[in-house]
Design a protein around this motif. Sequence first.
Motif, PDB file in Angstrom:
ATOM      1  N   ILE A  95       1.090  -1.153  -0.006  1.00  0.00           N
ATOM      2  CA  ILE A  95       0.036  -0.091  -0.104  1.00  0.00           C
ATOM      3  C   ILE A  95       0.986   1.218   0.134  1.00  0.00           C
ATOM      4  CG2 ILE A  95      -1.787   1.200   1.207  1.00  0.00           C
ATOM      5  CD1 ILE A  95      -2.511  -1.335   2.546  1.00  0.00           C
ATOM      6  N   SER A  96       0.823   2.192  -1.135  1.00  0.00           N
ATOM      7  CA  SER A  96       1.515   3.233  -1.096  1.00  0.00           C
ATOM      8  C   SER A  96       1.143   4.221  -0.015  1.00  0.00           C
ATOM      9  CB  SER A  96       1.470   3.898  -2.436  1.00  0.00           C
ATOM     10  OG  SER A  96       0.039   4.520  -2.648  1.00  0.00           O
TER      11      SER A  96
ATOM     12  N   GLN B 107      -8.137  -5.374  -2.389  1.00  0.00           N
ATOM     13  CA  GLN B 107      -8.764  -3.882  -2.404  1.00  0.00           C
ATOM     14  C   GLN B 107      -9.292  -3.807  -1.119  1.00  0.00           C
ATOM     15  OE1 GLN B 107     -11.129  -3.471  -5.748  1.00  0.00           O
ATOM     16  NE2 GLN B 107      -9.368  -3.049  -7.282  1.00  0.00           N
TER      17      GLN B 107
ATOM     18  N   GLU C 196      -2.886   3.653  -2.414  1.00  0.00           N
ATOM     19  CA  GLU C 196      -3.130   2.789  -3.684  1.00  0.00           C
ATOM     20  C   GLU C 196      -2.420   1.699  -3.332  1.00  0.00           C
ATOM     21  OE1 GLU C 196      -1.737   5.056  -6.990  1.00  0.00           O
ATOM     22  OE2 GLU C 196      -1.725   6.730  -5.815  1.00  0.00           O
TER      23      GLU C 196
ATOM     24  N   GLU D  45      -0.426   6.941  -0.340  1.00  0.00           N
ATOM     25  CA  GLU D  45      -1.441   7.539  -0.695  1.00  0.00           C
ATOM     26  C   GLU D  45      -2.496   6.545  -0.497  1.00  0.00           C
ATOM     27  OE1 GLU D  45       1.348   7.918  -2.719  1.00  0.00           O
ATOM     28  OE2 GLU D  45       1.604   9.694  -1.867  1.00  0.00           O
TER      29      GLU D  45
ATOM     30  N   LEU E 125      -0.131  -1.204  -4.872  1.00  0.00           N
ATOM     31  CA  LEU E 125       0.947  -1.560  -5.805  1.00  0.00           C
ATOM     32  C   LEU E 125       1.422  -3.088  -5.642  1.00  0.00           C
ATOM     33  CD1 LEU E 125       3.537   1.259  -4.535  1.00  0.00           C
ATOM     34  CD2 LEU E 125       1.894   1.377  -6.294  1.00  0.00           C
TER      35      LEU E 125
ATOM     36  N   ASP F  20      -3.901  -6.425  -7.933  1.00  0.00           N
ATOM     37  CA  ASP F  20      -4.959  -5.812  -7.765  1.00  0.00           C
ATOM     38  C   ASP F  20      -6.301  -6.614  -7.860  1.00  0.00           C
ATOM     39  OD1 ASP F  20      -6.922  -3.765  -7.542  1.00  0.00           O
ATOM     40  OD2 ASP F  20      -6.591  -2.701  -9.033  1.00  0.00           O
TER      41      ASP F  20
END
Length: 95
Positions: free
Chosen positions: A15-16, A30, A20, A18, A22, A25
């Motif tokens: 998880i970045s 999610q 997101e 932000e 990486l 997916d």
Amino acid sequence: MTGERETIQPPHFVISSEGEILGEDTPENQELVRRVVACVNACDGITTEELENGIIEDMRRVIAQTAPLLQERSQMTDLLQREIRAEITARQKKS
């Protein structure tokens, strides 16, 4: 419930900062990211040490003990307010 915790398989993603994904997916990843973000936001202001020492379980226990008392108090307050209004109305009609 036996108190056993569900084992979470290690994800195949990162998880970045932000939020997101990486890596892989998938709907499962999610949902895991969504849960992690919700947990981080919910724990804002709680130290890691407090989390490790079980502060969340302590708070859940206190809420479970306190919530019924607060609900009963609220119901009693509502009942008392109705009785007071009824008494005021009855006295006004006598005047």
